[in-house]
Each structure stands twice: as C-alpha cells, then as structure tokens.
Design an enzyme around this catalytic site. Structure first.
Site: not given
Ligand code: NAD
Ligand code: GLY
Length: 361
Positions: A118, A140, A182, A224, A234, A238, A242, A245, A249, A262
């Site tokens: 939890r 998130k 972003e 942010k 949100e 907030r 998006n 998005h 998405h 992404h």
């Molecule tokens: P990811 O986590 O897949 O990383 C991208 C690639 O880079 C992967 O292959 C990873 O292994 C590699 N990598 C990471 N760090 C590295 C480094 N320093 N050197 C070499 N390679 C490295 O993708 P991302 O773009 O970081 O994140 C995308 C995800 O984030 C999506 O699932 C999206 O939905 C999510 N997201 C979440 C939020 C949120 O608010 N929580 C906001 C935006 C996106």
């Molecule tokens: N990436 C959208 C949010 O964090 O709200």
C-alpha cells in the site's frame, strides 16, 4: 547544481538538476528512510549506470530488479516481476524504491512503489531527456493496457528527483529528439518566451550543448512543477500538459507500443492539435507553420502514420482519460503559449484534422 521545489505541502520534494549528480551520494541517501532499498532499472541502463548508484547504497544490500527494455514491457505482467523480487527479498514497508532509467522504468517503479504493501518511499533518477523534463516530475505512475496507453496507474509522488544531465551523453539521437517533443510542449501550452528561445537554440540542443540542455531541462521542470503544484490530480490545468496526447496515445496504441516513440507520437499529435486549433480560428496558418517547422527541425514526425484510418483513430481516441460523459475533451491552443481543454469543437473539424494530417501512404 540547481534545485527546484515541487510545492505540495508536506509532500513537497526537490528536483535536483546538474552534471555529475550520480556521484553525489548524499542527494540520494538523505531521502532513504528505512534500511532496505530496491533499484529498478532495465537491461540497457544497468550496464551504464547501475554500479554507480549501487555504490552509494551498498551497505544496505540493495535488491536489484533489471527489467527488459521497451514500451511493450510497460505492462502488468512485467510489473509483477518487481513485486516478485521485493517479496522474495522480504522487503518491508520502509523499503525505498529507486527508479533508474527513462519514463518506462519511472512509471513502472513508481506504480510498484504506490502499490507495494500500500505504498513505500520512492526516488526518481531519470536518465532520458523525456524523463528528466516530464515523466519523473509530478507523480503520474502506471502501465499500459493492450486497449489503451497508461490506463492502469496511480498518482504517487517521489521523495526526490535527481537529474544527472551527464547521463544524456549516452542517449541515442532518436531518444533525445523524443524528449524534445515534451520540451516544445511547455512552450506551446504556457511559456511563449521559451517557445521563441527554442526556435533560436534548437540546434544547440540537438548538438547536446550542455548549457543549453541544462537550461531547457530546468525551464521545463519549472513549468511542470508549477502546473502540478496548482493541480496535482488533474482536475483542471494539469490536463493542458497533455497537449497532443489524445492524438499521440492513439498513434502509440494503434501502431503497437514501442514502434513510435512516445515523443514522436506526441510531436505529430501536437501538430494535429495545432491544425484543429487553426480550424477553430484560434491559430493562424502562420502559427501552425511555426509549430510544424520547430518540430520538424527537432527531427520529429509532423504527421500521423498513414496506416491509421480516421475511423480507427476515433475508436482509439474514445479510450482516453480525458473522455468525460462520453465526450472527448481535447487540449487545443488559443494562441501559441496558451492552451485550453475543451469538448466544444465540431466533430467534422476533428475528422478534417484526422483525415488531412496523415503521412502519404
Ligand atoms: P524509455 O523509458 O523507453 O527510454 C528510452 C530508451 O532509452 C530506452 O531504450 C532506454 O533503455 C534508453 N535509455 C534510458 N536512459 C539512457 C541513457 N542515459 N543512455 C542510453 N540509453 C538510455 O522512454 P522515455 O522516452 O524515457 O519515456 C517514455 C515513457 O514515459 C512512456 O511510457 C510515456 O507514457 C511515459 N511518460 C510518462 C509521463 C508521466 O508523467 N508519468 C510523462 C511523459 C511520458
Ligand atoms: N505528462 C502529463 C502529466 O504529467 O500530467
């Protein structure tokens, strides 16, 4: 190092930004409450950075969970591997989970932290540009479902975000570009001066100029943090984070998780949102051209894949967290630098955007 606060009362936390922060153990250890630590990372990031992080907590004998790399593994099945490892090691409620990696690892480790017994303490150590400017900040967390992106998850804030900008040195160019989507988003939704700064300095960012990157990361995190502090869960502003998005998405789900990054999907989605804003006479043709030009220069796509028909797009967009009472609310632009969330748009105009903003087959 620069530190930004994310102001959430007694759940406030610092966002530390700087070069070489992975070699500053105190930034991490001051946020570890109990005597157990679990580091969640993936098979690409582990060989690059895990040893440096492990060294700071070696005396606590950290549990290490190394997941497969890729958006297609951001699933309930793979999430379960984190719980398996925590339970097998008898991790208790004061175990601190550290996410070391990009947004996929951050979202999954965060959701594991939100739900293991939890809720256990959680620290974000983001290593992609996208994670450093967006996903590690704001709480998130979650995983994808085959029918929709990020459909299972929780709001759960970390205790700290530690951004070592040096980790970007190993990031592939395509991933750097994905993160720029972003960054551009903040300029479009609320920071027009930053949008202009990006038009002037984009080439420096693409060339990985450390000063320009540090500035862009800091300014993005500041934007942010302000939005999240104003509307953590949100219920209002907030949602403007998006922009693009709902379209993006749908693209990610429609072409299969991991095929479009992404940020790539969000980039095309932001151009689509701009086109619809022009159809509503909020943006001019020249405004849309500016958006499209910057996104193109960032080596990002400006059209949706030709394989997604309008009907399929609409079907995918119907599974969106911004659907309320059966109406899809969209983030659109009143002008460059000001976003609105609205369900007040003619369906024919949305269909016009979906039909016209696709890559040539
Ligand atoms: P990811 O986590 O897949 O990383 C991208 C690639 O880079 C992967 O292959 C990873 O292994 C590699 N990598 C990471 N760090 C590295 C480094 N320093 N050197 C070499 N390679 C490295 O993708 P991302 O773009 O970081 O994140 C995308 C995800 O984030 C999506 O699932 C999206 O939905 C999510 N997201 C979440 C939020 C949120 O608010 N929580 C906001 C935006 C996106
Ligand atoms: N990436 C959208 C949010 O964090 O709200």
């Amino acid at each position: 190092m620069k530190t930004l606060p994310l102001d959430l009362g007694d759940r406030s936390y610092p966002i530390c930004i700087g070069a070489g922060l992975l070699d500053r153990p105190e930034l991490l250890t001051r946020h570890i409450l109990g005597t157990r630590v679990a580091i969640v990372t993936n098979e690409t990031v582990a060989p690059l950075y895990l040893a440096r992080l492990r060294a700071h907590v070696a005396s606590l004998k950290p549990v290490e969970v190394v997941l497969p790399d890729g958006e297609q593994y951001k699933s309930l099945e793979v999430l379960n591997r984190i719980f398996d490892a925590l339970l097998a090691a008898h991790c208790d409620r004061r175990t601190t989970i550290i996410a070391l990696g990009g947004g996929v690892i951050g979202d999954m480790a965060g959701f594991a932290a939100a739900s293991y017994q939890r809720g256990v303490p959680f620290i974000q150590v983001p290593t992609t540009l996208l994670a450093q400017v967006d996903s590690s900040v704001g709480g998130k967390t979650g995983v994808n479902h085959p029918l929709g992106k990020n459909m299972i998850g929780a709001f759960y804030q970390p205790r700290a975000v530690i951004i070592d900008t040096d980790t970007l040195n190993t990031l592939p160019d395509r991933e750097l570009a994905s993160g720029l989507a972003e960054v551009i988003k903040y300029g479009l939704i609320r920071d027009p001066e930053f949008f202009t700064w990006l038009e002037v300095n984009l080439d420096k960012l693409l060339a990985r100029d450390p000063e320009a990157l540090a500035y862009a990361i800091h300014r993005s995190c500041r934007n942010k943090a302000e939005v999240v502090a104003a509307d953590e869960r949100e219920s209002g502003v907030r949602a403007t984070l998006n922009l693009g998005h709902s379209f993006g998405h749908a693209i990610e789900t429609g072409v299969g998780y991991g095929n479009w990054l992404h940020g790539e999907a969000i980039a095309a989605g932001m151009v689509m949102a701009s086109d619809l804003s022009r159809r509503l006479k909020w943006l001019s043709t020249a405004d849309v051209a500016r958006v499209e030009k910057l996104i193109r220069r960032a080596q990002l796509p400006v059209r949706a894949p030709s394989t997604l028909s309008t009907a399929r797009f609409l079907e995918l967009m119907a599974v969106d967290k911004k659907v309320l009472n059966g109406r899809l609310r969209l983030v659109l632009l009143k002008r460059l630098g000001e976003a609105v969330v609205t369900d007040d748009y003619p369906r024919a105009e949305l269909e016009g955007t979906l039909a016209s903003m696709r890559e040539a087959a």
